[in-house]
Design an enzyme around this catalytic site. Structure first.
Site, mmCIF file in Angstrom:
data_model
loop_
_atom_site.group_PDB
_atom_site.id
_atom_site.type_symbol
_atom_site.label_atom_id
_atom_site.label_comp_id
_atom_site.label_asym_id
_atom_site.label_seq_id
_atom_site.Cartn_x
_atom_site.Cartn_y
_atom_site.Cartn_z
ATOM 1 N N ASP A 7 0.886 -1.166 0.000
ATOM 2 C CA ASP A 7 0.000 0.000 0.000
ATOM 3 C C ASP A 7 0.925 1.217 0.000
ATOM 4 O OD1 ASP A 7 -2.395 1.525 0.177
ATOM 5 O OD2 ASP A 7 -2.056 1.750 2.328
ATOM 6 N N GLU A 68 -1.074 -1.268 -4.895
ATOM 7 C CA GLU A 68 -2.284 -0.494 -5.140
ATOM 8 C C GLU A 68 -2.058 0.444 -6.318
ATOM 9 O OE1 GLU A 68 -4.996 1.193 -1.963
ATOM 10 O OE2 GLU A 68 -4.026 3.005 -2.714
ATOM 11 N N ASP A 141 -2.719 1.284 6.877
ATOM 12 C CA ASP A 141 -1.881 1.002 5.704
ATOM 13 C C ASP A 141 -1.420 -0.460 5.708
ATOM 14 O OD1 ASP A 141 -1.323 4.011 4.836
ATOM 15 O OD2 ASP A 141 -1.029 3.848 6.995
#
Length: 190
Positions: A7, A68, A141
């Site tokens: 992330d 991501e 996160d």
């Protein structure tokens, strides 16, 4: 399949490793955050993220890295930092020959919670349940990195079938475009 989920972020870059196959219970092998000081210069922060991701790759030896996909937000500065951290993670994987998959936030949320509009708490709760953890990983996160890995493990079989079908269709199209026999062409004088 062992997947490192990333992330991306400049201040907190979530990382999580999940192992398993679609349809079977999954196992978390590690979760954490690579942190960089907000007051450090950009180059130093990117080097710190690189070192952190490299350490995770060394320790866990994933077969794939799921990152991501950066999407447009209102704050361009935030998007740029996220994109830069994302590029560092992709570079680290590519340098080792590890395939990289990109997943949008809504795709990850939908895979893990059933809704592409789920909030951080819902994602954390489902990650906790799916990986049989005692508590949601903190900060968010870290939970998001695990969700990325879960998403990829669950979607990889379908994505692989789609890629294979696409490759077969391209091969068939190329084969049908080729002439079946070669007839020499003769020039006729005028």
């Amino acid at each position: 399949m062992r997947v490192l989920g990333v992330d991306p972020g400049l201040t907190r870059c979530g990382v999580g490793v999940v192992e398993g196959v679609a349809g079977r219970p999954l196992t978390m092998l590690g979760v954490g955050v690579v942190r960089t000081p907000a007051d450090a210069d950009l180059g130093s922060r990117l080097v710190a993220i690189e070192r952190g991701v490299e350490a995770w790759l060394d320790e866990h030896r994933p077969e794939l890295v799921a990152v991501e996909r950066v999407f447009s937000q209102h704050n361009v500065r935030t998007v740029m930092g996220t994109a830069q951290a994302s590029a560092v993670a992709m570079l680290c994987a590519a340098r080792r020959g590890i395939p990289v998959a990109l997943h949008t936030p809504s795709e990850v949320k939908a895979a893990v919670t059933g809704s592409g509009r789920a909030d951080k708490a819902q994602v954390g709760a489902m990650v906790t349940r799916l990986l049989r953890l005692d508590a949601p990983p903190k900060p968010a996160d870290a939970a998001d990195a695990l969700a990325l890995a879960i998403c990829h493990i669950w979607r990889a079989p379908a994505l692989n079938r789609l890629q294979q079908a696409h490759a077969q269709a391209q091969t068939a199209a190329k084969a049908s475009a080729r002439p079946t026999s070669h007839v020499p062409v003769r020039k006729v004088p005028r």
